[in-house]
Design a protein around this motif. Structure first.
Motif, PDB file in Angstrom:
ATOM      1  N   ASP A  12       5.240  23.402   0.921  1.00 18.59           N
ATOM      2  CA  ASP A  12       5.541  24.422   1.817  1.00 18.59           C
ATOM      3  C   ASP A  12       6.111  26.054   1.324  1.00 18.59           C
ATOM      4  OD1 ASP A  12       5.290  23.473   3.734  1.00 18.59           O
ATOM      5  OD2 ASP A  12       7.354  22.032   4.217  1.00 18.59           O
ATOM      6  N   GLN A  13       7.088  25.976   0.120  1.00 20.44           N
ATOM      7  CA  GLN A  13       7.231  27.772  -0.587  1.00 20.44           C
ATOM      8  C   GLN A  13       5.867  28.253  -1.212  1.00 20.44           C
ATOM      9  OE1 GLN A  13      10.903  28.271  -0.555  1.00 20.44           O
ATOM     10  NE2 GLN A  13      10.102  26.518   1.132  1.00 20.44           N
ATOM     11  N   ASP A  14       5.068  27.244  -1.306  1.00 19.88           N
ATOM     12  CA  ASP A  14       3.559  28.380  -1.815  1.00 19.88           C
ATOM     13  C   ASP A  14       3.528  28.910  -0.426  1.00 19.88           C
ATOM     14  OD1 ASP A  14       1.295  29.283  -3.034  1.00 19.88           O
ATOM     15  OD2 ASP A  14       0.728  27.292  -3.392  1.00 19.88           O
ATOM     16  N   PRO A  15       3.228  30.446  -0.723  1.00 17.18           N
ATOM     17  CA  PRO A  15       2.924  32.002  -0.148  1.00 17.18           C
ATOM     18  C   PRO A  15       1.143  31.637   1.051  1.00 17.18           C
ATOM     19  CG  PRO A  15       2.742  32.776  -1.653  1.00 17.18           C
ATOM     20  CD  PRO A  15       3.842  31.534  -1.568  1.00 17.18           C
ATOM     21  N   PHE A  16      -0.076  30.335  -0.114  1.00 16.36           N
ATOM     22  CA  PHE A  16      -0.688  30.455   0.179  1.00 16.36           C
ATOM     23  C   PHE A  16      -1.605  29.356   0.159  1.00 16.36           C
ATOM     24  CE2 PHE A  16      -0.589  34.236  -3.397  1.00 16.36           C
ATOM     25  CZ  PHE A  16      -0.987  34.720  -2.391  1.00 16.36           C
ATOM     26  N   PHE A  17      -0.318  28.347   0.943  1.00 18.38           N
ATOM     27  CA  PHE A  17      -1.017  26.831   1.537  1.00 18.38           C
ATOM     28  C   PHE A  17      -1.371  26.838   2.751  1.00 18.38           C
ATOM     29  CE2 PHE A  17       0.868  22.979   3.226  1.00 18.38           C
ATOM     30  CZ  PHE A  17      -0.232  22.131   2.893  1.00 18.38           C
ATOM     31  N   MET A  18      -1.879  26.504   3.644  1.00 23.56           N
ATOM     32  CA  MET A  18      -2.432  25.889   4.135  1.00 23.56           C
ATOM     33  C   MET A  18      -1.770  25.092   5.419  1.00 23.56           C
ATOM     34  SD  MET A  18      -6.483  25.116   5.745  1.00 23.56           S
ATOM     35  CE  MET A  18      -7.408  25.983   4.624  1.00 23.56           C
ATOM     36  N   ARG A  19      -0.790  26.461   6.329  1.00 20.47           N
ATOM     37  CA  ARG A  19      -0.639  24.806   7.235  1.00 20.47           C
ATOM     38  C   ARG A  19      -0.397  23.997   7.776  1.00 20.47           C
ATOM     39  NH1 ARG A  19       1.884  29.077   4.678  1.00 20.47           N
ATOM     40  NH2 ARG A  19       3.414  29.129   3.574  1.00 20.47           N
ATOM     41  N   ASP A  20      -1.599  24.362   9.047  1.00 17.27           N
ATOM     42  CA  ASP A  20      -2.227  24.220   9.896  1.00 17.27           C
ATOM     43  C   ASP A  20      -3.501  24.282   9.756  1.00 17.27           C
ATOM     44  OD1 ASP A  20      -2.987  22.904  12.397  1.00 17.27           O
ATOM     45  OD2 ASP A  20      -0.697  23.863  13.361  1.00 17.27           O
ATOM     46  N   LEU A 187      -3.974  37.930   3.178  1.00 17.72           N
ATOM     47  CA  LEU A 187      -4.058  36.649   2.779  1.00 17.72           C
ATOM     48  C   LEU A 187      -3.055  35.529   2.860  1.00 17.72           C
ATOM     49  CD1 LEU A 187      -5.709  33.888   2.106  1.00 17.72           C
ATOM     50  CD2 LEU A 187      -5.588  34.211   0.073  1.00 17.72           C
ATOM     51  N   ARG A 188      -1.551  36.205   2.784  1.00 20.60           N
ATOM     52  CA  ARG A 188      -0.572  35.313   2.923  1.00 20.60           C
ATOM     53  C   ARG A 188      -0.134  35.425   4.904  1.00 20.60           C
ATOM     54  NH1 ARG A 188       1.969  38.007  -1.420  1.00 20.60           N
ATOM     55  NH2 ARG A 188       2.524  39.914   0.442  1.00 20.60           N
ATOM     56  N   GLU A 189      -0.302  36.580   5.471  1.00 25.20           N
ATOM     57  CA  GLU A 189       0.174  36.696   6.920  1.00 25.20           C
ATOM     58  C   GLU A 189      -1.107  35.761   6.894  1.00 25.20           C
ATOM     59  OE1 GLU A 189      -0.044  40.054  10.123  1.00 25.20           O
ATOM     60  OE2 GLU A 189       0.391  40.658   8.037  1.00 25.20           O
ATOM     61  N   THR A 190      -2.550  35.416   6.885  1.00 29.07           N
ATOM     62  CA  THR A 190      -3.747  35.239   7.892  1.00 29.07           C
ATOM     63  C   THR A 190      -2.626  33.402   7.747  1.00 29.07           C
ATOM     64  OG1 THR A 190      -4.547  36.184   7.201  1.00 29.07           O
ATOM     65  CG2 THR A 190      -6.043  33.959   8.000  1.00 29.07           C
ATOM     66  N   LEU A 191      -2.252  32.646   6.288  1.00 26.97           N
ATOM     67  CA  LEU A 191      -2.215  31.788   6.123  1.00 26.97           C
ATOM     68  C   LEU A 191      -0.808  30.772   6.689  1.00 26.97           C
ATOM     69  CD1 LEU A 191      -3.186  31.029   3.059  1.00 26.97           C
ATOM     70  CD2 LEU A 191      -4.954  30.183   4.889  1.00 26.97           C
ATOM     71  N   LYS A 192      -0.039  32.171   7.160  1.00 31.05           N
ATOM     72  CA  LYS A 192       1.470  31.986   7.338  1.00 31.05           C
ATOM     73  C   LYS A 192       1.173  31.722   9.203  1.00 31.05           C
ATOM     74  CE  LYS A 192       5.695  33.675   7.855  1.00 31.05           C
ATOM     75  NZ  LYS A 192       7.087  34.926   7.052  1.00 31.05           N
ATOM     76  N   SER A 193       0.387  33.250  10.149  1.00 29.27           N
ATOM     77  CA  SER A 193       0.313  32.786  11.293  1.00 29.27           C
ATOM     78  C   SER A 193      -0.938  31.929  11.874  1.00 29.27           C
ATOM     79  CB  SER A 193      -0.064  34.129  11.732  1.00 29.27           C
ATOM     80  OG  SER A 193      -1.007  34.329  11.226  1.00 29.27           O
ATOM     81  N   ASN A 194      -1.380  30.978  11.173  1.00 30.59           N
ATOM     82  CA  ASN A 194      -3.028  30.486  11.423  1.00 30.59           C
ATOM     83  C   ASN A 194      -3.860  30.756  11.861  1.00 30.59           C
ATOM     84  OD1 ASN A 194      -1.729  27.841  10.254  1.00 30.59           O
ATOM     85  ND2 ASN A 194      -0.680  28.369  12.078  1.00 30.59           N
ATOM     86  N   ASN A 428      -5.031  47.529  11.203  1.00 25.80           N
ATOM     87  CA  ASN A 428      -5.132  47.222  12.277  1.00 25.80           C
ATOM     88  C   ASN A 428      -6.213  46.150  12.712  1.00 25.80           C
ATOM     89  OD1 ASN A 428      -4.102  50.136  12.876  1.00 25.80           O
ATOM     90  ND2 ASN A 428      -5.723  50.325  13.352  1.00 25.80           N
ATOM     91  N   TYR A 429      -7.320  45.770  11.765  1.00 25.01           N
ATOM     92  CA  TYR A 429      -8.192  44.886  11.950  1.00 25.01           C
ATOM     93  C   TYR A 429      -8.074  43.731  11.447  1.00 25.01           C
ATOM     94  CZ  TYR A 429     -10.828  48.793  13.533  1.00 25.01           C
ATOM     95  OH  TYR A 429     -10.486  50.248  14.390  1.00 25.01           O
ATOM     96  N   MET A 430      -7.009  43.898  10.683  1.00 23.40           N
ATOM     97  CA  MET A 430      -6.385  42.310   9.375  1.00 23.40           C
ATOM     98  C   MET A 430      -5.630  41.960   9.603  1.00 23.40           C
ATOM     99  SD  MET A 430      -9.017  43.237   5.752  1.00 23.40           S
ATOM    100  CE  MET A 430     -10.581  43.851   5.435  1.00 23.40           C
ATOM    101  N   ARG A 431      -4.882  42.439   9.742  1.00 32.41           N
ATOM    102  CA  ARG A 431      -3.363  42.292   9.915  1.00 32.41           C
ATOM    103  C   ARG A 431      -2.856  42.013  11.426  1.00 32.41           C
ATOM    104  NH1 ARG A 431       0.739  44.425   5.517  1.00 32.41           N
ATOM    105  NH2 ARG A 431       2.152  42.616   6.320  1.00 32.41           N
ATOM    106  N   GLY A 432      -3.830  42.447  12.420  1.00 27.95           N
ATOM    107  CA  GLY A 432      -3.422  42.754  13.645  1.00 27.95           C
ATOM    108  C   GLY A 432      -2.657  43.484  14.075  1.00 27.95           C
TER     109      GLY A 432
END
Length: 604
Positions: A12-20, A187-194, A428-432
Motif C-alpha cells: 500500500d505504500q508503494d506508489p507503483f502498486f496496482m490497487r484495483d 504512472l503513480r497517478e494512473t495506479l492511484k486513481s485506477n 491534459n491528456y494523460m493526467r486528465g
C-alpha cells in the motif's frame, strides 16, 4: 521514499502498486472507447473535406531532409561505424554507472547542472534505478542525434536548419515523460486513481479535436476563465471607424494634456491586438494612454472566404492608410507616431517604404517591436518555407480563401514544442487535468485565420525570396526600398525570441535610411515586449548600430535593469514633445462600438 522504506510499508505504500486491477481494466476500456470517438472526429473531418492533409504535408519534407542526412552517414561505412560506436559507448557508460549505483559504488546520477530540464524534476528520475537509467539513455541518445546533424559536413545551411528542427521535434516527442508507463508522476497517478485520469484525458482530447474541426486545439489555458472585453482588452475606448478589413479603435485619455502627435499601433494580423491590452497591470495600451498618448489601434478582421484577395496592398490601404485618414479626421493632425508589432511591423515597414516613394509624410516616427525586415537569418520558421511547401500551402489556401488559424498556431507552438506542446499533452491528456488560467496563453490560443493573398505575398516576398530586404518587393507598381525610409526608427528585439531572432532584427536595422535606435530586451517574443515597469523584470541593452555585426554590438551595449517602456517614452518625446488638451469623446458622440470592438471577438 527509498526502496527499503517502501518494502517496510508494504504494497500500500508503494506508489507503483496496482490497487484495483478490475477497476483499472474497466477504465482502460473506457479510455479506448473515448479514443474511438476521437478517431471518429478525425476521420469525419477529412471525409467531409473540412480538413485536407494531402496538399500540405510537412512529413514529406522531413523525410527528404532525413534522406540527405542519412546519405552523409551511410555513404561511407566508416562514418556509420563511428556513429554507432559512439552511441554504443554512451549506452555502455549508462549501464556501467547504473550497476555501480545499484551496488553502492557510486552516488546516484543527477540531471545535468548545465542544462536543467524541468521535465525531469520528479525525484524518481534520480532515485529510482529504472527511471534514472531511462532518463540517462534518453539524454545520451538525444545528444547523439544532435551531433549527427552537426557533424554532417555536406548539408547546406537550409537543410541543416531543417535537420536540427526535425531532430529536435523527434527528441522532444520521444521523451519518456510523454508516455504513461515511463513517466513516474503519470504512472503513480494512473495506479492511484485506477485509470480515472486516462479517461478524463481522452475525453478532453476528443473535445479538443471536435472544437478544432478535426485538428486538435490544444488547451494551454482555462478557456472559461477569460472573456475579451470583460477581463481582457478592457482599456476604455471606442471603435471610431470600420471597413471590411479593420476596425479603428481610439482610446479615452487619462491625462489632461496629451502629446500633439497621436500614436497608431499596427498589430500582427496573425494574432489579435489585445496582447498589448491583456489586463490593467500588463497593458501597454493603457500605460501609453497614461503617458499622454492619444492611442489608436487597428483591430484586423478575422478572415474568411470573403477576404481571399486581400493582399498587402489592401492591408496597407484598408488598414494603415484607413487608420491615418481616421486619425486626421478625429484629431486634425497631419503627423503621427506609429508602432508595428511582429508582422504588423513588417507591414508597417513596407508601408513606410511605399509612402517614401509617394511623398506621404504622415508617419513621423516608427517603432518596430520584434519585427523582421531582413529574413536571411529568420530562424526556425524558415523550416516551413521552401518552393515546394509554399506551392502546396497556396493550393490549400486557394480552396478556402484562407489558412486555418489552427495550422499556424501549431506551427508556432512547434518552435517551442518542449514548452508549448508536450507539457500540455501530458497534463491534459494523460493526467486528465485542465490547464490553469493564464491570460497570455489564452491569447496565444485565440488564433486567427490568414487571408490567402496576404499570407502568400508575405511568405514569398519575406521568408522565401527576402525581397523586402533586397529592394525587390513591389506594391502599386513601385519598388519598396527600405533605404528610402528616413524617419527615426526605434527597433526592439528580444534576447530569447524564437520567432524574430535578435540577430535578424538587428541586421534589419541597417537597411533603413534614417537614424535607428536599436534596443535589446530580455526574455522572449511576448514577455520581452509585454513588460510593464511596475513588474521590475528583465533588463534591456542599448547601443549604436554599426557595421561590425550583432556580436560586437552585444559586447559594447549598455545594460539597464527593468522595462524598456520608459526608455521608449523618452525616445518618443525626443522626437517631439509638444502637448495639447486631451482629446476626449463628445458627450453626444456616437461610436460604432465600445472597445475592443466586434472583430477581435470572432474565434476560429
Amino acid at each position: 521514499m527509498n526502496d527499503d522504506s517502501r518494502k517496510a510499508g508494504g504494497a500500500d505504500q508503494d506508489p507503483f502498486f496496482m490497487r484495483d486491477p478490475e477497476k483499472l481494466a474497466a477504465n482502460l476500456a473506457r479510455t479506448i472507447e473515448e479514443a474511438g470517438k476521437a478517431a471518429g472526429f478525425w476521420s469525419r473531418a477529412r471525409e467531409s473535406g473540412m480538413v485536407s492533409d494531402s496538399s500540405f504535408d510537412p512529413f514529406a519534407d522531413m523525410l527528404r531532409v532525413f534522406s540527405a542526412l542519412g546519405q552523409y552517414w551511410f555513404s561511407e561505412p566508416s562514418r556509420s561505424f563511428e556513429a554507432q560506436t559512439r552511441l554504443f559507448t554512451a549506452y555502455m557508460g549508462v549501464w556501467m554507472r547504473s550497476m555501480q549505483e545499484l551496488t553502492g559504488q557510486a552516488e546516484p546520477d543527477k540531471p545535468e547542472a548545465k542544462r536543467p530540464d524541468k521535465r525531469f524534476h520528479d525525484p524518481e528520475w534520480v532515485q529510482n534505478p529504472f527511471f534514472s537509467s531511462l532518463r540517462q539513455i534518453y539524454e545520451v541518445t538525444a545528444r547523439w542525434a544532435e551531433e549527427l546533424v552537426e557533424r554532417a559536413d555536406t548539408l547546406d545551411d537550409l537543410t541543416r536548419l531543417k535537420a536540427r528542427f526535425y531532430v529536435r521535434q523527434i527528441i522532444d516527442a520521444m521523451a519518456p515523460t510523454n508516455f504513461v508507463v515511463t513517466n513516474p508522476a503519470v504512472l503513480r497517478e494512473t495506479l492511484k486513481s485506477n485509470g480515472d485520469n486516462l479517461v478524463r484525458g481522452m475525453q478532453m482530447f476528443a473535445e479538443d479535436l471536435r472544437e478544432g474541426g478535426g485538428i486538435p486545439r490544444l488547451r494551454q489555458s482555462d478557456l472559461g476563465a477569460f472573456e475579451v472585453g470583460e477581463n481582457l482588452a478592457t482599456t476604455p475606448g471606442k471603435v471610431v471607424a470600420r471597413n471590411d478589413l479593420a476596425e479603428i479603435i481610439q482610446y479615452a485619455p487619462s491625462t489632461g494634456k496629451v502629446l500633439k502627435r497621436p500614436l497608431l499601433i499596427v498589430p500582427p494580423w496573425i494574432n489579435k491586438f489585445y496582447i498589448l491590452d491583456l489586463n490593467e497591470k500588463r497593458s501597454f495600451i493603457r500605460w501609453a494612454v497614461s503617458q499622454g498618448h492619444t492611442v489608436f489601434v487597428i483591430s484586423w478582421a478575422n478572415p474568411d472566404e470573403r477576404h481571399r484577395d486581400k493582399d498587402w496592398d489592401a492591408y496597407i490601404g484598408e488598414g494603415i492608410e484607413f487608420a491615418l485618414d481616421t486619425i486626421k479626421a478625429r484629431t486634425g493632425e497631419d503627423e503621427v507616431n506609429a508602432i508595428g508589432y511582429c508582422v504588423g511591423g513588417t507591414l508597417l515597414s513596407a508601408a513606410l517604404a511605399l509612402m517614401a516613394e509617394t511623398g506621404d509624410q504622415r508617419i513621423a516616427s516608427a517603432t518596430l517591436l520584434t519585427t523582421q525586415v531582413d529574413f536571411a537569418d529568420a530562424g526556425d520558421l524558415k523550416v516551413f518555407i521552401d518552393e515546394e511547401q509554399l506551392q502546396a500551402l497556396e493550393e490549400a489556401m486557394e480552396r478556402k480563401g484562407y489558412l486555418e488559424g489552427g495550422r499556424i498556431a501549431m506551427a508556432f507552438n512547434m518552435l517551442r514544442a518542449r514548452d508549448l506542446i508536450w507539457p500540455y499533452v501530458v497534463n491534459n491528456y494523460m493526467r486528465g487535468e485542465p490547464p490553469l488560467p493564464f491570460d497570455m496563453l489564452y491569447w496565444n490560443s485565440d488564433s486567427t485565420n490568414l487571408a490567402a493573398a496576404n499570407h502568400s505575398y508575405y511568405l514569398r516576398n519575406c521568408y522565401l525570396e527576402n525581397n523586402l530586404a533586397r529592394g525587390r518587393a513591389e506594391l502599386r507598381g513601385r519598388k519598396l526600398r527600405l533605404s528610402s525610409v528616413k524617419i527615426p526608427i526605434f527597433n526592439l528585439a528580444t534576447a530569447d525570441d524564437h520567432i524574430a531572432p535578435a540577430l535578424s532584427v538587428y541586421n534589419g536595422s541597417r537597411l533603413f535610411g534614417g537614424p535607428v535606435e536599436f534596443v535589446l530586451s530580455g526574455s522572449g517574443h511576448i514577455a520581452g515586449v509585454v513588460n510593464p515597469p511596475a513588474q521590475r523584470k528583465y533588463r534591456y541593452w542599448i547601443g549604436e548600430v554599426h557595421e561590425e555585426g550583432f556580436e560586437r554590438w552585444l559586447e559594447t551595449a549598455e545594460e539597464t535593469e527593468g522595462s524598456w517602456w520608459p526608455h521608449w517614452q523618452q525616445w518618443i518625446e525626443a522626437q517631439g514633445n509638444e502637448t495639447v488638451a486631451a482629446r476626449s469623446f463628445g458627450p453626444d458622440e456616437e461610436a460604432l462600438d465600445d472597445a475592443p470592438g466586434k472583430y477581435v471577438r470572432k474565434r476560429v
